[in-house]
Write a protein that holds these residues in place. Structure first.
Motif, PDB file in Angstrom:
ATOM      1  N   ASP A 290      -0.183  13.779   1.629  1.00 15.14           N
ATOM      2  CA  ASP A 290       0.630  14.568   0.685  1.00 15.14           C
ATOM      3  C   ASP A 290       0.156  14.448  -0.760  1.00 15.14           C
ATOM      4  O   ASP A 290       0.782  14.967  -1.674  1.00 15.14           O
ATOM      5  CB  ASP A 290       2.117  14.167   0.798  1.00 15.14           C
ATOM      6  N   LEU A 291      -0.992  13.791  -0.994  1.00 12.83           N
ATOM      7  CA  LEU A 291      -1.484  13.630  -2.375  1.00 12.83           C
ATOM      8  C   LEU A 291      -1.723  14.982  -3.048  1.00 12.83           C
ATOM      9  O   LEU A 291      -1.271  15.233  -4.166  1.00 12.83           O
ATOM     10  CB  LEU A 291      -2.778  12.803  -2.366  1.00 12.83           C
ATOM     11  N   LEU A 292      -2.425  15.880  -2.340  1.00 14.05           N
ATOM     12  CA  LEU A 292      -2.779  17.176  -2.942  1.00 14.05           C
ATOM     13  C   LEU A 292      -1.535  18.000  -3.280  1.00 14.05           C
ATOM     14  O   LEU A 292      -1.428  18.564  -4.365  1.00 14.05           O
ATOM     15  CB  LEU A 292      -3.653  17.978  -1.977  1.00 14.05           C
ATOM     16  N   THR A 293      -0.622  18.054  -2.330  1.00 14.02           N
ATOM     17  CA  THR A 293       0.594  18.867  -2.540  1.00 14.02           C
ATOM     18  C   THR A 293       1.334  18.351  -3.765  1.00 14.02           C
ATOM     19  O   THR A 293       1.770  19.133  -4.624  1.00 14.02           O
ATOM     20  CB  THR A 293       1.523  18.725  -1.302  1.00 14.02           C
TER      21      THR A 293
ATOM     22  N   ARG B  54       0.845  -1.202   0.000  1.00 18.12           N
ATOM     23  CA  ARG B  54       0.000   0.000   0.000  1.00 18.12           C
ATOM     24  C   ARG B  54       0.886   1.260   0.000  1.00 18.12           C
ATOM     25  O   ARG B  54       0.643   2.207  -0.749  1.00 18.12           O
ATOM     26  CB  ARG B  54      -0.925   0.017   1.226  1.00 18.12           C
ATOM     27  N   VAL B  55       1.895   1.253   0.862  1.00 20.89           N
ATOM     28  CA  VAL B  55       2.788   2.419   0.972  1.00 20.89           C
ATOM     29  C   VAL B  55       3.527   2.634  -0.355  1.00 20.89           C
ATOM     30  O   VAL B  55       3.601   3.749  -0.884  1.00 20.89           O
ATOM     31  CB  VAL B  55       3.782   2.223   2.142  1.00 20.89           C
ATOM     32  N   ALA B  56       4.042   1.527  -0.930  1.00 26.81           N
ATOM     33  CA  ALA B  56       4.811   1.635  -2.174  1.00 26.81           C
ATOM     34  C   ALA B  56       3.935   2.135  -3.324  1.00 26.81           C
ATOM     35  O   ALA B  56       4.361   2.962  -4.142  1.00 26.81           O
ATOM     36  CB  ALA B  56       5.424   0.281  -2.521  1.00 26.81           C
ATOM     37  N   ILE B  57       2.691   1.638  -3.375  1.00 25.63           N
ATOM     38  CA  ILE B  57       1.782   2.074  -4.456  1.00 25.63           C
ATOM     39  C   ILE B  57       1.556   3.584  -4.355  1.00 25.63           C
ATOM     40  O   ILE B  57       1.691   4.326  -5.332  1.00 25.63           O
ATOM     41  CB  ILE B  57       0.435   1.313  -4.367  1.00 25.63           C
TER      42      ILE B  57
ATOM     43  N   ASP C 191      -8.477   6.487   1.286  1.00 22.68           N
ATOM     44  CA  ASP C 191      -7.318   6.928   2.092  1.00 22.68           C
ATOM     45  C   ASP C 191      -7.159   8.439   2.209  1.00 22.68           C
ATOM     46  O   ASP C 191      -6.474   8.918   3.103  1.00 22.68           O
ATOM     47  CB  ASP C 191      -6.016   6.360   1.487  1.00 22.68           C
ATOM     48  N   PHE C 192      -7.743   9.189   1.266  1.00 21.97           N
ATOM     49  CA  PHE C 192      -7.544  10.643   1.293  1.00 21.97           C
ATOM     50  C   PHE C 192      -8.582  11.269   2.215  1.00 21.97           C
ATOM     51  O   PHE C 192      -9.743  10.880   2.179  1.00 21.97           O
ATOM     52  CB  PHE C 192      -7.687  11.186  -0.139  1.00 21.97           C
ATOM     53  N   PRO C 193      -8.268  12.237   3.058  1.00 22.17           N
ATOM     54  CA  PRO C 193      -6.948  12.811   3.283  1.00 22.17           C
ATOM     55  C   PRO C 193      -6.139  12.121   4.409  1.00 22.17           C
ATOM     56  O   PRO C 193      -4.933  12.219   4.428  1.00 22.17           O
ATOM     57  CB  PRO C 193      -7.274  14.248   3.671  1.00 22.17           C
ATOM     58  N   GLN C 194      -6.826  11.390   5.319  1.00 27.34           N
ATOM     59  CA  GLN C 194      -6.092  10.917   6.520  1.00 27.34           C
ATOM     60  C   GLN C 194      -4.852  10.089   6.188  1.00 27.34           C
ATOM     61  O   GLN C 194      -3.772  10.341   6.695  1.00 27.34           O
ATOM     62  CB  GLN C 194      -7.017  10.078   7.439  1.00 27.34           C
ATOM     63  N   LYS C 195      -5.030   9.070   5.341  1.00 32.51           N
ATOM     64  CA  LYS C 195      -3.914   8.149   5.127  1.00 32.51           C
ATOM     65  C   LYS C 195      -3.064   8.525   3.911  1.00 32.51           C
ATOM     66  O   LYS C 195      -2.172   7.785   3.526  1.00 32.51           O
ATOM     67  CB  LYS C 195      -4.459   6.726   4.938  1.00 32.51           C
ATOM     68  N   TRP C 196      -3.399   9.644   3.272  1.00 33.85           N
ATOM     69  CA  TRP C 196      -2.615  10.051   2.102  1.00 33.85           C
ATOM     70  C   TRP C 196      -2.520  11.575   2.080  1.00 33.85           C
ATOM     71  O   TRP C 196      -2.962  12.229   1.146  1.00 33.85           O
ATOM     72  CB  TRP C 196      -3.290   9.534   0.830  1.00 33.85           C
TER      73      TRP C 196
END
Length: 968
Positions: free
Chosen positions: A129-132, A89-92, A122-127
């Motif tokens: 930095d996706l938006l940035t 999950r982290v690598a993906i 997962d967004f936003p809690q577990k991801w």
């Protein structure tokens, strides 16, 4: 699985095979991929392939496989194993955005979808930095990258359009706005500037306009829930630019295809949507911009060619504005109304070449749009909505203007029908739009325009078309006529509808797919209409004269080209069976043969879920109706169906297995005596764990096992005793799951009720231990309710003393704890008449047939238990649910599992295990207390009078009086 070249090579080979047209090669490859997808690194191998493979086909195949893998497995479901390990999950998440942005467009779309599926969970809690990561890419200046970001953002944020309001949602949207709104606005301005710089460069404009369309869609999503402060402050920038783009005309961006919208049209179409959103939801803030948008969109409508999506959204904008009271002054002028009717509505109601093409060559899509209301994006539908909008304030003038048009169109048609039939089609469409004020799928039109005489129009203009001997002449007008009956079935008098039934049956033979489908659908809708005393409007006797021709033509229609799996025809077959009941018995032998042949044919490749569902319903109806009159006929059905069922089970046709089990349950329940050996041979196979892995099978399998237990418990105990542990293994698996624990109890209750006691003796204690473990680990309201029904059923079956003894054998004083902590406080939660009756009889036994309740430390619980039983009788049901459970969606099943579809006509009759033994539980309580007081005089009245509250005491006196007994 290691990230090795050998594994990449193996994966490549199998992906290639999944593209093979030969099922013998393709299916094993799909099964292999399914078997390895649980391994660590599997998704990373797919991502490596789509990045590094030299073969473009493999790259695309890997991207589609990856997206579907994410779709099936990313969500973590309670009680289910986590199917993707944390490291993967982290690598993906670390690699996918970069990979998506550097891939060609075809792969970019698949990865973008995958990101939005992951983002949903997962967004936003577990991801965080996706938006940035996405916003930073705006700086790249590379529009291939920018469009990739915009596309992903669109698929991520578009759910804001239909989510329910919640604090969680607001928090997420605020986070998105803080990071995204300003960069999006700057990108919007910069892109518009670039458009004027590159005004003569067609390829640059195409990319820039693709960006503007995505930006406009994002604007819609981010503004949908509420008007964000940022967009309110920057409304000038957005609205002025939107207005400019609406009036823009650039020859380089125009398309030649009159039905296919080009980029400019798609952009204008989205801007119309955005303007409509603001006009409807934020009219106060938008008021000063509205008049120029109305003018711009009006000009667009009058000057635009044929671009469907612009027409549709522009008309929808006018429709939404003209319905609002404070804008009605913009439309009041008679000339404006006439102009709208003449220049916008009438031209867009015409049947065009593209409609004709769809009617003839793409009938399935035509029917979906026309019948099921997915014509939401068609210009005809938009024009129809605009008519309804205008009628809200100007019904008289609008009806007047259109009546003239309708008459002149019908006159044109009468002059030369074969050339001018499209005029009549438009006239019928106009009448329909004018007359329909409110409509539902179930009832057709529920509110009609008083100014239109629907019956007169039906008799003069619809019936003649349907009465013509040639069912294949003017198919579009035939379809219009049939649809008119369908829509206005509640307004046209019954005698006219009765006249039209043989005409509709006749049209089942029409060559046109649309015509015979509409005929089937109209019959099905008429057969479900309700009459005055809530029975069907048409009785079996009224339809009886047409039974033979109706059934013949319906089954013949399934042999017409293009309709071999026509769901409307199959639904009409099901509905005809249901309406006609025993009138169909003489035809059943031939009908069941045809249904079985059809079942065999479609089981090879099931592709139409609705068709399949109605087919199984029709099979169930055949069985029900025939066996009600002659139970022995069940053997004939088994002969007809079992060969096909065996093939379905052997070939593991996943979509059909739950249906097969339901039909088998119905057949087995029809047997009055012992289970036939053909069923017993199947019994061990039903306990195989692989069948229970699929959630869609569970309700049907449980019901089938219940039928086995009801009809053949002695046979199972004597001939298949070695299978009892397997049966209890199924119960153990079900009880561990919050989603399926109630099914586990259904099975357990049947075992307790039907199996000979000695056959389950050795397992009883273990059953209770399993239930207590689950109670300790996860105590939900649903589980408690089922648990209470079970222990009371056990008490009825084995006696109150046996229940107390088994509790106390697990742990001393356990019986008292169960009474105090579960039965007394929770009994009020039990729902359902049979369930309440079981609990009442069970508790009565505990009160009156359990000696330890009278002379041990358990005695102090006697009165509270009686009080809770009187509460079960007299107090309203306690349907409160603890907060932490309220938001758990218990039925949320993961991914693409075949869901269970309940067959209405395979329905199981409600079963009452207490039955005639106790008719009235209140009187039964009074009689049992009387009997107890006879055995120990003086004790019961004193326990009752000292500890029971006054209201409960009063109710108890009532029960004793009704039973004509007293307490001694």
């Amino acid at each position: 699985m290691e990230l090795s070249d050998a594994n990449l090579q193996t994966l490549t080979e199998y992906l290639k095979k999944t593209l093979d047209p030969d099922p013998a090669i393709r299916r094993p490859a799909e099964k292999f991929l399914e078997s390895v997808e649980g391994n660590q690194n599997y998704p990373l191998l797919l991502l490596t392939l789509l990045e590094k493979s030299q073969d473009n086909v493999i790259k695309v195949c890997a991207s589609v496989t990856f997206k579907n893998y994410i779709k099936r497995n990313w969500r973590i479901v309670e009680d289910e194993p986590n199917k993707i390990c944390e490291a993967d999950r982290v690598a993906i998440k670390a690699n996918i955005v970069h990979l998506m942005l550097s891939s060609p467009e075809q792969i970019q779309k698949q990865l973008s979808d995958a990101i939005s599926i992951i983002g949903r969970e997962d967004f936003p809690q577990k991801w965080p930095d996706l938006l940035t990561e996405m916003v930073n890419r705006f700086q790249s200046g590379d529009f291939h990258v920018i469009n990739g970001v915009l596309r992903t953002a669109h698929s991520l944020f578009k759910r804001y359009r239909h989510e329910f309001k919640s604090n969680e949602l607001w928090t997420e949207i605020k986070l998105v706005l803080d990071a995204f709104a300003l960069p999006l606005t700057n990108l919007f301005k910069a892109t518009i500037e670039l458009c004027s710089t590159h005004a003569n460069d067609a390829s640059a404009l195409r990319i820039l306009f693709s960006s503007l369309i995505l930006i406009s869609k994002l604007f819609y999503s981010l503004n949908f829930q509420d008007l964000p402060e940022f967009f309110e402050d920057n409304m000038e920038t957005w609205m002025n630019n939107f207005h400019t783009l609406l009036t823009l005309d650039n020859k380089l961006l125009q398309t030649d295809d009159e039905e296919e919208a080009g980029l400019l049209e798609l952009l204008k179409s989205q801007i119309c949507d955005n303007a409509a959103l603001y006009a409807q939801k934020y009219d106060e803030e938008f008021q000063r911009y509205l008049p120029r948008f109305v003018t711009a969109i009006w000009n667009l409508l009058v000057t635009t060619g044929q671009e469907i999506s612009v027409l549709h959204n522009a008309i929808q904008f006018l429709a939404s504005v003209c319905e609002r009271p404070h804008y009605k002054n913009l439309f009041e002028d008679q000339n404006t109304l006439t102009s709208i009717c003449e220049k916008v509505i009438v031209p867009n109601m015409e049947f065009r070449a593209a409609d004709e093409e769809a009617f003839e060559d793409n009938s399935e899509e035509y029917i979906r749009r026309d019948l099921e209301g997915s014509d939401i994006d068609t210009r005809r539908r938009a024009a129809c909505d605009l008519v309804r909008g205008l009628c809200k304030f100007f019904e008289g003038p609008v009806t007047g203007i259109f009546s003239g048009y309708v008459n002149s169109m019908l006159q044109e048609y009468a002059k030369n029908p074969s050339v001018n039939w499209k005029h009549k089609d438009a006239a019928i469409y106009l009448v329909t739009s004018l007359a329909s004020k409110a409509q539902t799928q179930k009832h057709g039109i529920t509110q009609a325009n008083e100014l239109v005489n629907l019956t007169e129009f039906f008799v003069n203009h619809i019936l003649p078309d349907l009465k013509s001997a040639n069912v294949n002449e003017f198919p579009v007008l035939k379809a219009d006529g049939i649809k008119y009956i369908m829509i206005f079935r509640n307004q046209v008098p019954k005698e006219h509808l009765l006249v039209s039934i043989p005409l509709l049956i006749n049209h089942l033979q029409a060559e046109s797919i649309v015509v015979h489908t509409y005929a089937a659908h109209a019959l099905e809708r008429l057969f479900t209409m309700r009459g005055p005393n809530n029975t069907t409007l048409f009785t079996a006797a009224e339809i009886a004269p047409f039974v033979e021709i109706l059934l013949t033509n319906l089954f013949k229609a399934l042999t017409l080209p293009g309709s071999s799996e026509n769901e409307y025809i199959m639904k009409a077959i099901m509905r005809s069976f249901s309406l006609l009941q025993e009138a169909i018995i003489p035809y059943i032998p031939t009908l069941i043969t045809q249904l079985t042949q059809k079942l065999l044919a479609v089981s090879k490749n099931p592709s139409k879920p609705h068709f399949n569902h109605y087919m199984f319903e029709a099979i169930c109806l055949s069985i029900r109706i025939t066996c009600k009159a002659n139970p022995a006929a069940v053997v004939n059905f088994e002969e007809a169906l079992f060969l096909v069922f065996t093939e379905i089970l052997q070939n593991d046709v996943q979509e059909f297995i739950p249906y097969v089990f339901q039909v088998m349950s119905l057949l087995l329940e029809t047997h009055k005596n012992d289970i036939p050996s053909s069923y017993m041979a199947l019994f061990p196979h039903l306990l195989q764990p692989v069948l229970w892995e699929r959630t869609g099978n569970i309700p049907a399998l449980v019901r089938l096992l219940q039928a086995f237990l009801e009809r053949g418990s002695n046979t199972i105990a004597s001939a298949a005793a070695d299978k009892i542990p397997g049966l209890l293994g199924v119960f153990q698996k079900l009880i561990a799951s919050k989603a399926n624990d109630h099914q586990g109890f259904y099975l357990l209750n049947s075992i307790i009720e039907h199996m000979p006691p000695e056959s389950v003796d050795q397992y009883r204690k273990q059953i209770f231990i399993l239930l207590f473990q689950r109670l300790q680990n996860s105590k939900t309201t649903k589980f408690i309710k089922s648990f209470l029904v079970f222990i009371n059923l056990y008490c009825i079956k084995y006696g109150a003393l046996a229940l107390q003894e088994i509790f106390d054998s697990i742990q001393p004083k356990m019986f008292g704890m169960v009474l105090e902590k579960i039965i007394i406080p929770e009994i009020q939660k039990v729902s359902g008449n049979v369930e309440k009756k079981i609990c009442a009889v069970g508790i009565t036994k505990l009160l009156t047939e359990c000696p330890p309740m009278m002379d041990t430390e358990y005695t102090k619980l006697w009165t509270p238990l009686l009080q809770s039983l009187i509460g079960l009788f007299e107090l309203p049901e306690d349907d409160t649910i603890p907060d932490e459970e309220h938001f758990i969606d218990i039925e949320d099943t993961p991914g693409y599992q075949t869901a269970f579809s309940q067959l209405a006509f395979a329905g199981k009759k409600e079963h009452d295990p207490v039955g005639q033994m106790v008719n009235n539980p209140k009187i039964h309580l009074a009689q049992s207390l009387h009997k107890l007081s006879t055995a120990c005089p003086g004790r019961v009245p004193s326990m009752v009078s000292t500890s029971l509250n006054a209201e409960a005491l009063q109710y108890l006196q009532g029960y004793l009086q009704a039973a004509s007994v007293t307490l001694l």
